[in-house]
Design a protein around this motif. Structure first.
Motif, PDB file in Angstrom:
ATOM      1  N   LEU A  30      50.307  35.570  34.582  1.00 34.86           N
ATOM      2  CA  LEU A  30      51.077  36.574  35.313  1.00 34.86           C
ATOM      3  C   LEU A  30      52.491  36.078  35.573  1.00 34.86           C
ATOM      4  CD1 LEU A  30      48.354  37.368  38.011  1.00 34.86           C
ATOM      5  CD2 LEU A  30      48.742  38.630  35.895  1.00 34.86           C
ATOM      6  N   ASP A  31      53.410  37.017  35.703  1.00 33.27           N
ATOM      7  CA  ASP A  31      54.782  36.706  36.098  1.00 33.27           C
ATOM      8  C   ASP A  31      54.930  37.069  37.572  1.00 33.27           C
ATOM      9  OD1 ASP A  31      57.439  36.266  36.449  1.00 33.27           O
ATOM     10  OD2 ASP A  31      58.135  37.780  35.007  1.00 33.27           O
ATOM     11  N   LEU A  32      54.662  36.101  38.440  1.00 29.91           N
ATOM     12  CA  LEU A  32      54.618  36.389  39.871  1.00 29.91           C
ATOM     13  C   LEU A  32      55.997  36.610  40.480  1.00 29.91           C
ATOM     14  CD1 LEU A  32      51.827  33.882  40.930  1.00 29.91           C
ATOM     15  CD2 LEU A  32      51.623  36.324  40.514  1.00 29.91           C
ATOM     16  N   ASP A  33      57.048  36.327  39.732  1.00 30.33           N
ATOM     17  CA  ASP A  33      58.402  36.544  40.250  1.00 30.33           C
ATOM     18  C   ASP A  33      58.953  37.916  39.893  1.00 30.33           C
ATOM     19  OD1 ASP A  33      58.522  33.971  41.348  1.00 30.33           O
ATOM     20  OD2 ASP A  33      59.050  33.118  39.393  1.00 30.33           O
ATOM     21  N   MET A  57      46.606  42.017  35.141  1.00 32.82           N
ATOM     22  CA  MET A  57      45.387  41.602  35.837  1.00 32.82           C
ATOM     23  C   MET A  57      44.514  42.821  36.125  1.00 32.82           C
ATOM     24  SD  MET A  57      45.056  39.336  39.284  1.00 32.82           S
ATOM     25  CE  MET A  57      43.469  38.653  39.779  1.00 32.82           C
ATOM     26  N   LYS A  58      43.211  42.696  35.867  1.00 37.57           N
ATOM     27  CA  LYS A  58      42.279  43.788  36.148  1.00 37.57           C
ATOM     28  C   LYS A  58      41.421  43.405  37.353  1.00 37.57           C
ATOM     29  CE  LYS A  58      40.390  46.461  33.041  1.00 37.57           C
ATOM     30  NZ  LYS A  58      39.555  47.012  31.939  1.00 37.57           N
ATOM     31  N   ILE A  59      41.407  44.266  38.367  1.00 38.46           N
ATOM     32  CA  ILE A  59      40.662  44.015  39.602  1.00 38.46           C
ATOM     33  C   ILE A  59      39.658  45.141  39.803  1.00 38.46           C
ATOM     34  CG2 ILE A  59      40.803  43.696  42.105  1.00 38.46           C
ATOM     35  CD1 ILE A  59      43.654  42.682  41.712  1.00 38.46           C
ATOM     36  N   CYS A  60      38.420  44.767  40.080  1.00 37.44           N
ATOM     37  CA  CYS A  60      37.371  45.741  40.378  1.00 37.44           C
ATOM     38  C   CYS A  60      37.215  45.840  41.892  1.00 37.44           C
ATOM     39  CB  CYS A  60      36.050  45.317  39.740  1.00 37.44           C
ATOM     40  SG  CYS A  60      34.696  46.484  40.021  1.00 37.44           S
ATOM     41  N   ILE A  61      37.423  47.038  42.428  1.00 37.53           N
ATOM     42  CA  ILE A  61      37.261  47.286  43.866  1.00 37.53           C
ATOM     43  C   ILE A  61      35.961  48.057  44.068  1.00 37.53           C
ATOM     44  CG2 ILE A  61      38.249  48.352  45.921  1.00 37.53           C
ATOM     45  CD1 ILE A  61      40.996  48.065  44.637  1.00 37.53           C
ATOM     46  N   ASP A  62      35.160  47.563  44.987  1.00 38.28           N
ATOM     47  CA  ASP A  62      33.831  48.128  45.227  1.00 38.28           C
ATOM     48  C   ASP A  62      33.763  48.754  46.615  1.00 38.28           C
ATOM     49  OD1 ASP A  62      31.031  48.610  45.192  1.00 38.28           O
ATOM     50  OD2 ASP A  62      30.701  46.687  46.208  1.00 38.28           O
ATOM     51  N   MET A 110      47.950  50.383  46.285  1.00 41.68           N
ATOM     52  CA  MET A 110      48.843  49.262  46.593  1.00 41.68           C
ATOM     53  C   MET A 110      48.854  48.227  45.469  1.00 41.68           C
ATOM     54  SD  MET A 110      48.212  48.498  50.628  1.00 41.68           S
ATOM     55  CE  MET A 110      48.654  49.684  51.906  1.00 41.68           C
ATOM     56  N   LEU A 111      47.688  47.936  44.908  1.00 41.23           N
ATOM     57  CA  LEU A 111      47.615  46.928  43.848  1.00 41.23           C
ATOM     58  C   LEU A 111      48.195  47.460  42.540  1.00 41.23           C
ATOM     59  CD1 LEU A 111      44.085  45.421  44.593  1.00 41.23           C
ATOM     60  CD2 LEU A 111      46.310  44.395  45.072  1.00 41.23           C
ATOM     61  N   GLU A 112      48.038  48.751  42.283  1.00 42.26           N
ATOM     62  CA  GLU A 112      48.646  49.340  41.083  1.00 42.26           C
ATOM     63  C   GLU A 112      50.165  49.291  41.175  1.00 42.26           C
ATOM     64  OE1 GLU A 112      45.227  52.482  39.528  1.00 42.26           O
ATOM     65  OE2 GLU A 112      46.737  53.157  40.970  1.00 42.26           O
ATOM     66  N   GLU A 113      50.707  49.451  42.378  1.00 40.59           N
ATOM     67  CA  GLU A 113      52.156  49.336  42.555  1.00 40.59           C
ATOM     68  C   GLU A 113      52.638  47.926  42.234  1.00 40.59           C
ATOM     69  OE1 GLU A 113      52.636  50.531  46.569  1.00 40.59           O
ATOM     70  OE2 GLU A 113      52.560  52.695  46.136  1.00 40.59           O
ATOM     71  N   ARG A 114      51.739  46.949  42.362  1.00 41.69           N
ATOM     72  CA  ARG A 114      52.073  45.561  42.020  1.00 41.69           C
ATOM     73  C   ARG A 114      51.772  45.250  40.554  1.00 41.69           C
ATOM     74  NH1 ARG A 114      50.870  45.739  47.400  1.00 41.69           N
ATOM     75  NH2 ARG A 114      51.713  44.113  48.781  1.00 41.69           N
ATOM     76  N   GLY A 115      51.312  46.270  39.801  1.00 46.68           N
ATOM     77  CA  GLY A 115      51.103  46.107  38.369  1.00 46.68           C
ATOM     78  C   GLY A 115      49.674  45.906  37.936  1.00 46.68           C
ATOM     79  N   ALA A 116      48.732  45.786  38.853  1.00 43.29           N
ATOM     80  CA  ALA A 116      47.344  45.512  38.486  1.00 43.29           C
ATOM     81  C   ALA A 116      46.671  46.742  37.886  1.00 43.29           C
ATOM     82  CB  ALA A 116      46.565  45.036  39.703  1.00 43.29           C
ATOM     83  N   ALA A 170      31.361  44.045  32.636  1.00 42.97           N
ATOM     84  CA  ALA A 170      31.430  44.861  31.421  1.00 42.97           C
ATOM     85  C   ALA A 170      32.841  45.383  31.175  1.00 42.97           C
ATOM     86  CB  ALA A 170      30.449  46.027  31.515  1.00 42.97           C
ATOM     87  N   ASN A 171      33.615  45.539  32.245  1.00 43.14           N
ATOM     88  CA  ASN A 171      34.995  46.015  32.120  1.00 43.14           C
ATOM     89  C   ASN A 171      36.014  44.878  32.102  1.00 43.14           C
ATOM     90  OD1 ASN A 171      35.228  49.192  32.353  1.00 43.14           O
ATOM     91  ND2 ASN A 171      33.528  48.566  33.677  1.00 43.14           N
ATOM     92  N   ASN A 172      35.522  43.640  31.900  1.00 40.16           N
ATOM     93  CA  ASN A 172      36.396  42.459  31.779  1.00 40.16           C
ATOM     94  C   ASN A 172      37.332  42.299  32.974  1.00 40.16           C
ATOM     95  OD1 ASN A 172      35.409  41.708  29.148  1.00 40.16           O
ATOM     96  ND2 ASN A 172      36.593  43.420  28.319  1.00 40.16           N
ATOM     97  N   SER A 173      36.774  42.472  34.161  1.00 40.65           N
ATOM     98  CA  SER A 173      37.582  42.324  35.373  1.00 40.65           C
ATOM     99  C   SER A 173      37.911  40.859  35.625  1.00 40.65           C
ATOM    100  CB  SER A 173      36.830  42.898  36.578  1.00 40.65           C
ATOM    101  OG  SER A 173      36.536  44.265  36.376  1.00 40.65           O
ATOM    102  N   ASP A 174      39.038  40.637  36.302  1.00 39.30           N
ATOM    103  CA  ASP A 174      39.461  39.287  36.676  1.00 39.30           C
ATOM    104  C   ASP A 174      39.114  38.945  38.119  1.00 39.30           C
ATOM    105  OD1 ASP A 174      40.872  38.659  34.185  1.00 39.30           O
ATOM    106  OD2 ASP A 174      42.287  40.208  34.820  1.00 39.30           O
TER     107      ASP A 174
END
Length: 614
Positions: A424-427, A435-440, A471-477, A500-504
């Motif tokens: 990731l480019d954190l700057d 990055m893929k995040i799974c929210i449950d 909020m996380l999509e606004e950060r690019g996730a 199965a969705n290759n989440s990080d």
């Protein structure tokens, strides 16, 4: 006296502040058709409380008075109520009265308190069959000790006999001590405790050679002070096995077992076809071994006896070979080759750079370990024979932590896949890009815990998940949800969905609840849970940020064996920002301002974690 008055006034002031807050931010109450709603407990609920329990719900008119079994309920400005009532053993009718100047309504329901939680009355000479051990049929080896337990009239003399033989004295346990037994009584490798009441009697039985092959029934005899006698027969039996008998069975489906031991997380894997010793039983569960010091419990349906197994006197061993490692941009692969399907255990401690893998049923020491791995993430592989039939491999990595791992089976070969951290480019303006995040959103199809207004976790976790997603999509996730208001997914399918969705990363949102008998007014706060060591830094970072945003008391972040936290392939946590059945915190949970604060805290915590462990 002045000090007591000051303390009392401070408590009154604090209570008034809560009432003012509830008045200003009162949520919409969920009413049934007639407007009177006892949310908890439900009719027919079994309540595990010994002193008192809570009753809560809501009502339609502010001029109402509410009482439960004659006790005045606490009323809150959002037309909800809470009342603590005393309980006793057995059935209890709950009468909730809603009374105004012009009308009244009574809600009647029954709940049940298990009798084993309460002291048996001294007025009667009685053995209480609600708490006995063995509590199911068991199979035990000669020489193994088993506890024999029964509950009855306190202060009496209790004896047990086996098949009507010699009576053996049992001792009354000290009810002021918390007995936490682990395998002392034979059974699962988890602690359990006795009821903290007088009149629980404990004895011990160790079968010898004369007992081999017998199916034994336990008889209890209680003699009171007045020499009145009560007897009882335990309906469960003890089958004594011969220690020299060898019973080898095959695992018929892949099994992963998780356990915490001495600060380490242990994952033990039995792939389909693994041969094990079956040397004990506890109801529908069987005790299996591949080592004298290692015992595990699996359902008897997971074991198969084949004709060739009956001829075996020992589990066959297999040579183990370590193939060279390979890697790609996202993973490091290490393959182990064996002739048979073998059990193994992965050990992971607070040192996030190191993993230890123990293989059992190994015949010979593997040849020289190859050091031809070419990935900078993997710094060292070292191995040694740990005992006669076990081989230990230690894997060392160069980064602060490995992002996660998975185990795959290829024929009889075992492939470990260690996952690299996302690049990731954190700057940048979108630091989570790539990055893929799974929210449950927790619960669904079940409702989860309820609040006084009638809201529940199933309803309230979805808006939090949607807001966090935004909020996380606004950060690019790239964000996926395990469910929405219209869709459902079972508890154990959720980690599989994420993988199965290759989440990080996996974030599960819940709200806290309280066990029966605890006063909801007195318990508040934010908590976070994880299981595997590589998820601890994420839990700590998110918890710290959530606390700063919510301003609620700190209930801590803890390791807990929760289904959604057992994912090994990625950091996984479960957050509980507040208590849904606490009146003050339930109001916050519904408040959009609080929702935004919680989600902002989770998002900031995720960024903090990634910056520290990329």
């Amino acid at each position: 006296m002045a000090q007591m008055t000051k303390s009392f006034l401070l408590r009154i002031l604090a209570f008034l502040q809560i009432l003012i807050f509830l008045e200003l931010s009162a949520p919409e109450v969920i009413f049934p058709q007639n407007g009177f709603n006892v949310v908890y407990p439900k009719h027919g609920d079994v309540i595990n409380a010994t002193d008192s329990t809570f009753v809560f719900g809501n009502y339609p008119s502010r001029d109402m008075r509410v009482s439960v079994n004659g006790f005045n309920a606490m009323l809150f400005p959002n037309q909800t109520f809470l009342c603590m009532i005393p309980v006793s053993a057995g059935s209890l009718r709950i009468e909730t009265q809603f009374i105004s100047d012009t009308s009244s309504f009574t809600d009647s329901r029954e709940i049940y308190m298990p009798t084993y939680l309460f002291e048996t009355s001294s007025k009667f000479t009685k053995i209480d069959d609600s708490f006995i051990y063995p509590d199911r049929n068991i199979s035990i080896k000669q020489g193994e000790q088993i506890a024999v337990i029964a509950k009855g009239t306190p202060g009496s003399r209790m004896y047990f006999s086996l098949d009507g033989g010699k009576m053996q004295r049992m001792r009354e346990a000290n009810h002021r001590r918390r007995y936490r037994w682990k395998n002392t009584s034979f059974g699962f490798d988890t602690p359990w405790s006795l009821p903290r009441v007088r009149g629980v009697y404990v004895g011990y039985f160790t079968p010898n050679n004369e007992d081999i092959g017998k199916v034994i029934q336990v008889n209890y005899t209680l003699i009171a002070h007045d020499e009145q006698v009560a007897t009882s027969i335990n309906p469960n039996s003890i089958h004594v096995l011969n220690d020299e008998d060898v019973n080898i069975k095959a695992i018929n489906q892949d099994i992963l077992l998780f356990k915490k031991s001495r600060g380490r997380t242990l994952l033990t894997s039995f792939f389909e076809g693994t041969l094990v010793f079956d040397d004990g039983g506890y109801g529908e569960y069987r005790r299996i071994r591949f080592d004298k010091n290692q015992a595990f419990w699996v359902n008897h349906d997971n074991l198969t006896t084949a004709f060739e197994n009956l001829q075996m006197k020992a589990v066959p061993t297999s040579p183990l070979y370590i193939n060279r490692s390979r890697s790609d941009s996202d993973h490091v692969f290490i393959e182990f080759i064996s002739e048979n399907t073998i059990p193994f255990q992965i050990q992971h401690s607070s040192n996030l750079k190191n993993y230890t893998v123990m293989f059992w049923n190994i015949a010979t020491t593997p040849g020289l370990l190859r050091n031809d791995y070419n990935d900078p993430l993997l710094s060292k592989i070292a191995g040694k024979m740990d005992r006669d039939n076990a081989y230990q491999v230690r894997l060392s990595f160069s980064k602060k932590m490995v992002w996660g791992y998975e185990v795959q089976k290829r024929d009889r070969n075992i492939v470990f896949r260690f996952n690299k951290a996302p690049i990731l480019d954190l700057d940048s303006a979108r630091p989570l890009e790539g990055m893929k995040i799974c929210i449950d959103p927790g619960h669904g199809p079940d409702d989860g815990a309820f609040g006084l207004t009638g809201i529940n976790e199933k309803i309230m976790t979805v808006p939090y998940a949607r807001l966090l997603k935004k909020m996380l999509e606004e950060r690019g996730a790239d964000i996926i949800l395990t469910r929405t208001e219209e869709t459902e997914l079972s508890l154990h399918q959720r980690p599989l969905f994420a993988e199965a969705n290759n989440s990080d990363m996996f974030i599960s949102i819940h709200f806290n609840a309280l066990p029966d008998g605890v006063n909801p007014i007195k318990v508040r706060g934010t908590s976070t849970f994880y299981y595997h060591p590589h998820s601890r830094p994420l839990a700590e970072a998110v918890h710290k940020r959530m606390l700063k945003q919510t301003g609620l008391p700190d209930k801590g972040f803890h390791a807990k064996n929760l289904a959604v936290c057992r994912i090994t392939s990625m950091p996984s946590i479960l957050v509980e920002p507040a208590f849904i059945m606490q009146p003050f915190e339930e109001t916050k949970i519904i408040d959009p301002v609080f929702q935004e604060k919680v989600c902002r805290g989770i998002a900031a915590g995720i960024e903090d974690f990634i910056k520290a462990h990329r």
